[in-house]
Scaffold this motif. Structure first.
Motif, PDB file in Angstrom:
ATOM      1  N   GLU A  99     127.099 -34.441  54.664  1.00 55.29           N
ATOM      2  CA  GLU A  99     125.858 -33.735  54.779  1.00 55.29           C
ATOM      3  C   GLU A  99     124.785 -33.944  53.792  1.00 55.29           C
ATOM      4  OE1 GLU A  99     126.939 -30.263  58.367  1.00 55.29           O
ATOM      5  OE2 GLU A  99     127.156 -29.838  55.875  1.00 55.29           O
ATOM      6  N   ASN A 100     125.566 -33.713  52.549  1.00 54.71           N
ATOM      7  CA  ASN A 100     124.624 -33.952  51.435  1.00 54.71           C
ATOM      8  C   ASN A 100     124.121 -35.515  51.108  1.00 54.71           C
ATOM      9  OD1 ASN A 100     124.106 -31.953  48.985  1.00 54.71           O
ATOM     10  ND2 ASN A 100     126.214 -31.277  49.902  1.00 54.71           N
ATOM     11  N   LEU A 101     124.938 -36.385  51.715  1.00 54.29           N
ATOM     12  CA  LEU A 101     124.671 -37.759  51.423  1.00 54.29           C
ATOM     13  C   LEU A 101     123.668 -38.159  52.790  1.00 54.29           C
ATOM     14  CD1 LEU A 101     128.298 -39.305  50.759  1.00 54.29           C
ATOM     15  CD2 LEU A 101     126.381 -39.134  49.317  1.00 54.29           C
ATOM     16  N   GLN A 102     123.992 -37.487  53.739  1.00 61.10           N
ATOM     17  CA  GLN A 102     123.175 -37.669  55.004  1.00 61.10           C
ATOM     18  C   GLN A 102     121.328 -37.244  54.627  1.00 61.10           C
ATOM     19  OE1 GLN A 102     124.578 -37.295  58.502  1.00 61.10           O
ATOM     20  NE2 GLN A 102     122.883 -38.641  58.897  1.00 61.10           N
ATOM     21  N   MET A 103     121.403 -36.559  53.825  1.00 60.05           N
ATOM     22  CA  MET A 103     120.019 -36.093  53.370  1.00 60.05           C
ATOM     23  C   MET A 103     119.336 -37.341  52.523  1.00 60.05           C
ATOM     24  SD  MET A 103     120.014 -32.613  51.953  1.00 60.05           S
ATOM     25  CE  MET A 103     120.556 -31.238  52.597  1.00 60.05           C
ATOM     26  N   GLY A 104     120.277 -38.033  51.656  1.00 58.67           N
ATOM     27  CA  GLY A 104     119.491 -39.394  50.968  1.00 58.67           C
ATOM     28  C   GLY A 104     119.251 -40.275  52.054  1.00 58.67           C
ATOM     29  N   ALA A 105     119.639 -40.271  53.165  1.00 58.87           N
ATOM     30  CA  ALA A 105     119.359 -41.254  54.129  1.00 58.87           C
ATOM     31  C   ALA A 105     117.900 -40.713  55.093  1.00 58.87           C
ATOM     32  CB  ALA A 105     120.362 -41.592  55.155  1.00 58.87           C
ATOM     33  N   PHE A 106     117.489 -39.742  54.701  1.00 53.23           N
ATOM     34  CA  PHE A 106     116.212 -38.998  55.450  1.00 53.23           C
ATOM     35  C   PHE A 106     115.331 -40.176  55.426  1.00 53.23           C
ATOM     36  CE2 PHE A 106     112.384 -36.667  55.626  1.00 53.23           C
ATOM     37  CZ  PHE A 106     112.547 -35.885  56.645  1.00 53.23           C
ATOM     38  N   GLY A 107     114.796 -40.313  56.622  1.00 58.53           N
ATOM     39  CA  GLY A 107     113.581 -41.145  56.759  1.00 58.53           C
ATOM     40  C   GLY A 107     113.885 -42.729  57.210  1.00 58.53           C
ATOM     41  N   MET A 108     115.339 -43.037  56.723  1.00 57.94           N
ATOM     42  CA  MET A 108     115.708 -44.276  57.106  1.00 57.94           C
ATOM     43  C   MET A 108     115.827 -44.738  58.541  1.00 57.94           C
ATOM     44  SD  MET A 108     118.276 -44.945  54.018  1.00 57.94           S
ATOM     45  CE  MET A 108     118.942 -46.652  54.500  1.00 57.94           C
ATOM     46  N   LYS A 109     115.564 -45.663  59.063  1.00 52.35           N
ATOM     47  CA  LYS A 109     115.335 -45.650  60.517  1.00 52.35           C
ATOM     48  C   LYS A 109     116.574 -47.011  61.200  1.00 52.35           C
ATOM     49  CE  LYS A 109     111.285 -43.806  61.475  1.00 52.35           C
ATOM     50  NZ  LYS A 109     110.503 -43.609  60.417  1.00 52.35           N
ATOM     51  N   ALA A 129     134.509 -40.320  50.130  1.00 49.89           N
ATOM     52  CA  ALA A 129     135.228 -40.431  51.295  1.00 49.89           C
ATOM     53  C   ALA A 129     136.083 -39.570  51.813  1.00 49.89           C
ATOM     54  CB  ALA A 129     135.391 -41.999  51.469  1.00 49.89           C
ATOM     55  N   GLU A 130     137.054 -39.176  50.914  1.00 44.38           N
ATOM     56  CA  GLU A 130     138.217 -38.580  51.047  1.00 44.38           C
ATOM     57  C   GLU A 130     137.746 -37.001  51.416  1.00 44.38           C
ATOM     58  OE1 GLU A 130     141.296 -38.183  47.976  1.00 44.38           O
ATOM     59  OE2 GLU A 130     141.205 -40.564  47.880  1.00 44.38           O
ATOM     60  N   ARG A 131     136.646 -36.862  50.533  1.00 44.10           N
ATOM     61  CA  ARG A 131     136.365 -35.357  50.568  1.00 44.10           C
ATOM     62  C   ARG A 131     135.079 -35.219  51.640  1.00 44.10           C
ATOM     63  NH1 ARG A 131     138.475 -32.705  44.957  1.00 44.10           N
ATOM     64  NH2 ARG A 131     140.695 -33.614  45.511  1.00 44.10           N
ATOM     65  N   ARG A 132     135.046 -36.121  52.381  1.00 46.55           N
ATOM     66  CA  ARG A 132     133.473 -36.058  53.100  1.00 46.55           C
ATOM     67  C   ARG A 132     133.026 -34.561  53.986  1.00 46.55           C
ATOM     68  NH1 ARG A 132     134.020 -41.435  56.523  1.00 46.55           N
ATOM     69  NH2 ARG A 132     135.681 -41.667  55.352  1.00 46.55           N
ATOM     70  N   ASP A 133     134.322 -33.974  54.219  1.00 45.85           N
ATOM     71  CA  ASP A 133     134.113 -32.743  55.102  1.00 45.85           C
ATOM     72  C   ASP A 133     134.235 -31.553  54.302  1.00 45.85           C
ATOM     73  OD1 ASP A 133     133.755 -34.282  57.562  1.00 45.85           O
ATOM     74  OD2 ASP A 133     135.967 -34.544  57.768  1.00 45.85           O
ATOM     75  N   GLN A 134     134.561 -31.492  52.986  1.00 45.64           N
ATOM     76  CA  GLN A 134     134.441 -30.368  52.177  1.00 45.64           C
ATOM     77  C   GLN A 134     133.098 -30.002  52.024  1.00 45.64           C
ATOM     78  OE1 GLN A 134     138.172 -31.423  49.726  1.00 45.64           O
ATOM     79  NE2 GLN A 134     137.015 -30.277  48.163  1.00 45.64           N
ATOM     80  N   PHE A 135     133.023 -28.552  51.619  1.00 44.86           N
ATOM     81  CA  PHE A 135     131.808 -28.283  50.871  1.00 44.86           C
ATOM     82  C   PHE A 135     131.543 -28.736  49.559  1.00 44.86           C
ATOM     83  CE2 PHE A 135     132.346 -24.107  53.692  1.00 44.86           C
ATOM     84  CZ  PHE A 135     131.234 -24.470  54.588  1.00 44.86           C
ATOM     85  N   ALA A 136     130.253 -29.405  49.249  1.00 43.05           N
ATOM     86  CA  ALA A 136     130.061 -29.936  48.062  1.00 43.05           C
ATOM     87  C   ALA A 136     130.453 -28.957  46.973  1.00 43.05           C
ATOM     88  CB  ALA A 136     128.575 -30.286  48.029  1.00 43.05           C
ATOM     89  N   GLY A 137     130.000 -27.656  47.181  1.00 47.80           N
ATOM     90  CA  GLY A 137     130.269 -26.597  46.000  1.00 47.80           C
ATOM     91  C   GLY A 137     131.928 -26.381  45.820  1.00 47.80           C
ATOM     92  N   THR A 138     132.804 -27.008  46.447  1.00 51.42           N
ATOM     93  CA  THR A 138     134.163 -27.090  45.927  1.00 51.42           C
ATOM     94  C   THR A 138     134.547 -28.351  45.356  1.00 51.42           C
ATOM     95  OG1 THR A 138     135.041 -28.305  48.206  1.00 51.42           O
ATOM     96  CG2 THR A 138     134.724 -25.780  48.195  1.00 51.42           C
ATOM     97  N   LEU A 139     133.654 -29.190  45.040  1.00 49.99           N
ATOM     98  CA  LEU A 139     134.125 -30.271  44.290  1.00 49.99           C
ATOM     99  C   LEU A 139     134.080 -29.987  42.717  1.00 49.99           C
ATOM    100  CD1 LEU A 139     131.612 -33.002  45.870  1.00 49.99           C
ATOM    101  CD2 LEU A 139     134.044 -32.606  46.477  1.00 49.99           C
ATOM    102  N   SER A 140     134.658 -30.836  41.957  1.00 48.24           N
ATOM    103  CA  SER A 140     134.644 -30.695  40.396  1.00 48.24           C
ATOM    104  C   SER A 140     133.242 -31.183  39.971  1.00 48.24           C
ATOM    105  CB  SER A 140     135.681 -31.425  39.914  1.00 48.24           C
ATOM    106  OG  SER A 140     135.169 -32.731  39.909  1.00 48.24           O
ATOM    107  N   GLY A 141     132.835 -30.678  38.687  1.00 46.16           N
ATOM    108  CA  GLY A 141     131.645 -31.003  38.204  1.00 46.16           C
ATOM    109  C   GLY A 141     131.489 -32.509  38.339  1.00 46.16           C
ATOM    110  N   LEU A 153     121.611 -42.904  45.999  1.00 42.62           N
ATOM    111  CA  LEU A 153     121.698 -44.352  46.333  1.00 42.62           C
ATOM    112  C   LEU A 153     121.794 -44.748  47.987  1.00 42.62           C
ATOM    113  CD1 LEU A 153     124.703 -45.394  44.022  1.00 42.62           C
ATOM    114  CD2 LEU A 153     122.142 -46.033  43.844  1.00 42.62           C
ATOM    115  N   MET A 154     121.750 -43.626  48.774  1.00 40.42           N
ATOM    116  CA  MET A 154     121.751 -43.882  50.165  1.00 40.42           C
ATOM    117  C   MET A 154     120.612 -44.550  50.905  1.00 40.42           C
ATOM    118  SD  MET A 154     124.429 -42.858  51.660  1.00 40.42           S
ATOM    119  CE  MET A 154     124.208 -42.581  53.500  1.00 40.42           C
ATOM    120  N   SER A 155     119.525 -44.449  50.093  1.00 40.24           N
ATOM    121  CA  SER A 155     118.131 -45.257  50.486  1.00 40.24           C
ATOM    122  C   SER A 155     117.985 -46.516  49.751  1.00 40.24           C
ATOM    123  CB  SER A 155     116.994 -44.472  50.279  1.00 40.24           C
ATOM    124  OG  SER A 155     116.813 -44.329  48.870  1.00 40.24           O
TER     125      SER A 155
END
Ligand code: ATP
Length: 239
Positions: A99-109, A129-141, A153-155
């Motif tokens: 979902e975080n990555l998806q935001m980077g693609a906001f506006g792309m058609k 990719a491995e952690r795509r469904d995990q909450f971002a808050g649970t990732l390491s720094g 980079l998504m755009s």
């Protein structure tokens, strides 16, 4: 003569009575990595945020890719080819990695372009990719920092603004982040990076500007600056 990709002219940023950035001029050419260095409070983040439209400019102009982008709304910039990767802790912790990555693609058609962006980011950062469904808050720094860069980079930007990508990370992860900066640059992304890790920044950058009290105190070739003995003492708050 080829126009610089980004050109900053007489930029002023003020917060009430505080003059954070005081009439600075600089440019970044297409294909460069340029570092913005300076002690705490020197005005680095204010400069980056003013370029990205996150704080208003008090005076001066910012031109990107031939357009005047001064005080343009931040959400307009990805469409023009420029994105900001904030310091890594500023990802959305209660949203998933995807979902975080998806935001980077906001506006792309263009579906093909979006699919290529997912591929690119997941190839650069297999852990995301491995952690795509995990909450971002649970990732390491370090992983959160990678997510912040991945989102930017998504755009598929021509120009990436990086705010303190090494902040709070372990030395090994910092090395990975700087390798990534070089890789992205080799893939054609022009980079302006704000850093407090001066030696690493000067290792990957082509050129650097050193800010002090909102002004450019010195600038030049990164290797020459790295070799100058008094850089740390003179401008970066001692060593
Ligand atoms: P740091 O590495 O500590 O973030 P910096 O070089 O990025 O430092 P800025 O954050 O741009 O510097 O700050 C420049 C000056 O502006 C400092 O004096 C700071 O206290 C002030 N400043 C920054 N943000 C604000 C704000 N939102 N309101 C008031 N003053 C601010």
């Amino acid at each position: 003569m080829v126009q610089p990709l980004i050109q900053v002219r007489s930029l002023d940023v003020r917060y009430g009575a505080v003059q954070a950035v005081d009439g600075i001029n600089f440019e970044v050419e297409q294909g460069e990595i340029v570092a913005l260095l300076g002690a705490n409070g020197a005005g680095k983040s204010s400069t980056l945020n003013a370029i990205a439209g996150l704080v208003p400019t008090f005076g001066g102009e910012v031109h990107f890719d031939g357009q005047n982008i001064t005080n343009l709304r931040p959400e307009m910039l990805p469409g023009l080819g420029m994105t900001l990767s904030p310091e890594g802790r500023r990802v959305f912790g209660t949203l998933s990695v995807a979902e975080n990555l998806q935001m980077g693609a906001f506006g792309m058609k263009d579906a093909q372009e979006i699919s290529a962006a997912w591929d690119r980011v997941y190839t650069l950062f297999p852990i995301l990719a491995e952690r795509r469904d995990q909450f971002a808050g649970t990732l390491s720094g370090g992983q959160q920092q990678m997510l912040a860069v991945g989102r930017a980079l998504m755009s598929n930007p021509k120009m990436l603004l990086l705010d303190e990508p090494s902040l709070g990370l372990a030395p090994k992860i910092i090395e990975q982040i700087f390798e990534l900066i070089t890789t992205l640059n080799e893939q054609g992304v022009t980079i302006l990076v704000v850093e407090q890790n001066v030696s690493m920044a000067l290792e990957v950058a082509n050129r650097a500007y050193v800010l002090a009290n909102g002004q450019i105190a010195t600038s030049g070739d990164a290797k020459e600056l790295a070799a100058s003995n008094n850089l740390q003492n003179a401008y970066l708050g001692g060593a």
